[in-house]
Design an enzyme around this catalytic site. Structure first.
Site, PDB file in Angstrom:
ATOM      1  N   GLN A   1       0.828  -1.203   0.000  1.00  0.00           N
ATOM      2  CA  GLN A   1       0.000   0.000   0.000  1.00  0.00           C
ATOM      3  C   GLN A   1       0.867   1.259   0.000  1.00  0.00           C
ATOM      4  O   GLN A   1       1.803   1.368   0.790  1.00  0.00           O
ATOM      5  CB  GLN A   1      -0.904   0.028   1.230  1.00  0.00           C
TER       6      GLN A   1
ATOM      7  N   CYS B   1      -6.466   6.771   5.513  1.00  0.00           N
ATOM      8  CA  CYS B   1      -5.758   7.052   6.766  1.00  0.00           C
ATOM      9  C   CYS B   1      -6.285   8.339   7.408  1.00  0.00           C
ATOM     10  O   CYS B   1      -6.290   9.399   6.785  1.00  0.00           O
ATOM     11  CB  CYS B   1      -4.259   7.171   6.517  1.00  0.00           C
TER      12      CYS B   1
ATOM     13  N   LYS C   1      -8.083   1.550  -1.050  1.00  0.00           N
ATOM     14  CA  LYS C   1      -8.682   1.328   0.274  1.00  0.00           C
ATOM     15  C   LYS C   1      -9.245   2.661   0.765  1.00  0.00           C
ATOM     16  O   LYS C   1      -8.528   3.657   0.834  1.00  0.00           O
ATOM     17  CB  LYS C   1      -7.611   0.819   1.230  1.00  0.00           C
TER      18      LYS C   1
ATOM     19  N   GLY D   1     -13.809  -4.134   8.344  1.00  0.00           N
ATOM     20  CA  GLY D   1     -14.265  -3.459   9.558  1.00  0.00           C
ATOM     21  C   GLY D   1     -15.030  -4.381  10.468  1.00  0.00           C
ATOM     22  O   GLY D   1     -16.097  -4.895  10.111  1.00  0.00           O
ATOM     23  N   ASP D   2     -14.452  -4.622  11.644  1.00  0.00           N
ATOM     24  CA  ASP D   2     -15.122  -5.365  12.718  1.00  0.00           C
ATOM     25  C   ASP D   2     -15.393  -6.825  12.383  1.00  0.00           C
ATOM     26  O   ASP D   2     -16.325  -7.419  12.934  1.00  0.00           O
ATOM     27  CB  ASP D   2     -16.442  -4.673  13.119  1.00  0.00           C
TER      28      ASP D   2
ATOM     29  N   GLY E   1      -8.462  -6.891   9.999  1.00  0.00           N
ATOM     30  CA  GLY E   1      -7.378  -6.066  10.541  1.00  0.00           C
ATOM     31  C   GLY E   1      -7.084  -6.445  11.972  1.00  0.00           C
ATOM     32  O   GLY E   1      -6.396  -7.428  12.259  1.00  0.00           O
TER      33      GLY E   1
HETATM   34  C1  LIG Z   1      -2.785   0.099  14.149  1.00  0.00           C
HETATM   35  C2  LIG Z   1      -3.534   0.222  12.863  1.00  0.00           C
HETATM   36  C3  LIG Z   1      -2.873   0.592  11.724  1.00  0.00           C
HETATM   37  C4  LIG Z   1      -3.557   0.710  10.522  1.00  0.00           C
HETATM   38  N1  LIG Z   1      -2.872   1.048   9.402  1.00  0.00           N
HETATM   39  C5  LIG Z   1      -3.506   1.062   8.206  1.00  0.00           C
HETATM   40  C6  LIG Z   1      -2.788   1.328   7.014  1.00  0.00           C
HETATM   41  O1  LIG Z   1      -1.566   1.537   7.012  1.00  0.00           O
HETATM   42  N2  LIG Z   1      -3.483   1.332   5.854  1.00  0.00           N
HETATM   43  C7  LIG Z   1      -4.835   1.076   5.805  1.00  0.00           C
HETATM   44  O2  LIG Z   1      -5.413   1.046   4.726  1.00  0.00           O
HETATM   45  N3  LIG Z   1      -5.531   0.842   6.920  1.00  0.00           N
HETATM   46  C8  LIG Z   1      -4.900   0.824   8.115  1.00  0.00           C
HETATM   47  N4  LIG Z   1      -5.609   0.547   9.243  1.00  0.00           N
HETATM   48  C9  LIG Z   1      -7.053   0.296   9.155  1.00  0.00           C
HETATM   49  C10 LIG Z   1      -7.332  -1.201   8.955  1.00  0.00           C
HETATM   50  O3  LIG Z   1      -6.792  -1.622   7.723  1.00  0.00           O
HETATM   51  C11 LIG Z   1      -8.815  -1.505   8.944  1.00  0.00           C
HETATM   52  O4  LIG Z   1      -9.418  -0.839   7.867  1.00  0.00           O
HETATM   53  C12 LIG Z   1      -9.519  -1.072  10.229  1.00  0.00           C
HETATM   54  O5  LIG Z   1      -8.747  -1.403  11.362  1.00  0.00           O
HETATM   55  C13 LIG Z   1     -10.900  -1.725  10.344  1.00  0.00           C
HETATM   56  O6  LIG Z   1     -10.797  -3.125  10.230  1.00  0.00           O
HETATM   57  P1  LIG Z   1     -10.763  -4.071  11.547  1.00  0.00           P
HETATM   58  O7  LIG Z   1     -12.004  -3.775  12.337  1.00  0.00           O
HETATM   59  O8  LIG Z   1     -10.731  -5.470  10.979  1.00  0.00           O
HETATM   60  O9  LIG Z   1      -9.531  -3.722  12.297  1.00  0.00           O
HETATM   61  C14 LIG Z   1      -4.949   0.446  10.467  1.00  0.00           C
HETATM   62  C15 LIG Z   1      -5.610   0.074  11.629  1.00  0.00           C
HETATM   63  C16 LIG Z   1      -4.940  -0.044  12.816  1.00  0.00           C
HETATM   64  C17 LIG Z   1      -5.692  -0.446  14.041  1.00  0.00           C
END
Ligand SMILES: Cc1cc2nc3c(=O)[nH]c(=O)nc-3n(C[C@H](O)[C@H](O)[C@H](O)COP(=O)(O)O)c2cc1C
Length: 328
Positions: free
Chosen positions: A54, A84, A123, A185-186, A208
Site C-alpha cells: 500500500q 488514513c 482502500k 471493519g469489525d 485487521g
Molecule cells: C494500528 C492500525 C494501523 C492501521 N494502518 C492502516 C494502514 O496503514 N493502511 C490502511 O489502509 N488501513 C490501516 N488501518 C485500518 C485497517 O486496515 C482496517 O481498515 C480497520 O482497522 C478496520 O478493520 P478491523 O475492524 O478489521 O480492524 C490500520 C488500523 C490499525 C488499528
C-alpha cells in the site's frame, strides 16, 4: 496496518490461510527521496505472495513512481490509501483527505494504473465527516480511473476506530460498482464474516485488528475450526513471531515494537493476568522467550514443528544496505 503488518505478520497470515496480505502503508515521498526506513518496507519474502503493497501520497506523479518501485520490489497488487485518518498524513492532502478531493483522487488512480501492469486497488473510508457518503460518489469514479477493486472500511475518518463499521454503506457501494468490493471493519468471527458477506454482497472480507495476536481467527474464517489454541500453541506462535521480527528489524527496534503484541497474544492460552505485564518490562526478547518457555514448556515441541515447516526465507532482495533492515 501501520506498525503491525510487518513481514512476520504477513507471513503468519498467509500460513494461517489469508488469501492475500498487505504491507504497512508506504510513503511515496519517502520512496522518492530514497529514505532508508521507507525502502525497508519493500522487503518482500517469496512466501508472502500474493501480496499487496500500500502506498500513500497526494501527488499523482510521485504515486506513479512509487507504484513502479513497489512492483519492481515484487508486489502483486498496488494498493492506494484513501483512508488514513491520522493528522500527520491527512494534513499533507493524502489518506482520507482524498475522499473529499475526488478530482485529485482520480488523477492519482489514473497515474498509478497507467504506470504499472499490476492491478491497482484502493482502500477507502466512507468519508471524512460522520455520516459521510463520499465513498459512494467517489467509488465509481475511481473504477473508471483504473481501480480494479475497492476496499471499504465504512467508518468516517472523524470516527477513527470508535462506533461500528456501517456495512450498509458497503452494500450500497457493491451496488454501484462492477468490480469486486472487499468489506473491511469489525470482522472478528466466522459469524460476523458471514453476516458481512451476506449483508453486503462483497467479494471478500479483510481482517485487521481481529488478527492481531490471533492468527487462529483466519483459520476459523476458512471454516477450519480447531477450537481455541492451547497455551503451548500460543507461546510457540508468539516465540516464532518474536524471532522473525528480530530477524527482520534487529533486536533494538524489535524489542520495543513487539511489546504491544504480548497483550494481544496472551489473551489466549489462560496465562495468568500479571504475566503480560512481566513480559512488557523485560529488556530483551531473549528474556521474553525464556519466560514463555518457562510458562509453557511444551511450546518447544510445537515451535520445532513450526520452524521445520517454515519455508527458508528467500527475500526478493533489493540492493539496499543492511542498515535498512535494522542490522537484523
Ligand atoms: C494500528 C492500525 C494501523 C492501521 N494502518 C492502516 C494502514 O496503514 N493502511 C490502511 O489502509 N488501513 C490501516 N488501518 C485500518 C485497517 O486496515 C482496517 O481498515 C480497520 O482497522 C478496520 O478493520 P478491523 O475492524 O478489521 O480492524 C490500520 C488500523 C490499525 C488499528
Amino acid at each position: 496496518m501501520a506498525g503491525v503488518s510487518v513481514q512476520a505478520f504477513r507471513r503468519q497470515g498467509r500460513r494461517f490461510g489469508a488469501g492475500l496480505v498487505c504491507s504497512e502503508m508506504v510513503s511515496c515521498a519517502g520512496l522518492h527521496h530514497g529514505n532508508e526506513r521507507t525502502l525497508g518496507y519493500l522487503r518482500i519474502a517469496t512466501d508472502e505472495h500474493p501480496l499487496a503493497v500500500q502506498i500513500f501520497g497526494s501527488e499523482p506523479a510521485l504515486m506513479a513512481e512509487a507504484a513502479q518501485m513497489v512492483v519492481d520490489a515484487g508486489a502483486d497488487i498496488v494498493d492506494i490509501n484513501f483512508g488514513c485518518p491520522v493528522k500527520k498524513v491527512t494534513k499533507t492532502g493524502a489518506g482520507a483527505t482524498l475522499l473529499e478531493d475526488p478530482d485529485r483522487a482520480c488523477r492519482i488512480v489514473a497515474a498509478v494504473a497507467g504506470a504499472v501492469d499490476a492491478p491497482v486497488s484502493v482502500k477507502m473510508r466512507r468519508g471524512v465527516e460522520d455520516g459521510s457518503r463520499s465513498c459512494l460518489e467517489l467509488g465509481p469514479r475511481l473504477v473508471q480511473a483504473g481501480a480494479a477493486t475497492l476496499t471499504l472500511h465504512p467508518r468516517s475518518a472523524r470516527q477513527m476506530y470508535t462506533g461500528d463499521a456501517d456495512h450498509a454503506v458497503t452494500a450500497e457501494l457493491v451496488e454501484r460498482v462492477d468490480v469486486p468490493v472487499i468489506a473491511c471493519g469489525d470482522v472478528t468471527s466466522l459469524a460476523k464474516a458471514h453476516a458481512v458477506l451476506e449483508g453486503t454482497g462483497a467479494a471478500a472480507v479483510m481482517v485487521g485488528r481481529g488478527a492481531q495476536g490471533n492468527p487462529w481467527l483466519l483459520r476459523e474464517l476458512l471454516g477450519d475450526d480447531c477450537g481455541e489454541p492451547t497455551r503451548e500453541e500460543v507461546a510457540a506462535e508468539l516465540i516464532l513471531f518474536i524471532r522473525e521480527t528480530v530477524r527482520e528489524m534487529g533486536e533494538r527496534r524489535a524489542s520495543g515494537f513487539l511489546k504491544k503484541f504480548y497483550g494481544w497474544y496472551l489473551g489466549r492460552g489462560r496465562f495468568p493476568r500479571p504475566f503480560k505485564q512481566e513480559l512488557v518490562v523485560l529488556e530483551t526478547t531473549d528474556e521474553v522467550v525464556e519466560r514463555l518457555f518457562a510458562a509453557a514448556p511444551g511450546a518447544a515441541d510445537v515451535l520445532e514443528r513450526l520452524e521445520s515447516e517454515q519455508p527458508v526465507v528467500d527475500d526478493a532482495l533489493l540492493d539496499l544496505p543492511i542498515s535498512i533492515y535494522g542490522g537484523g
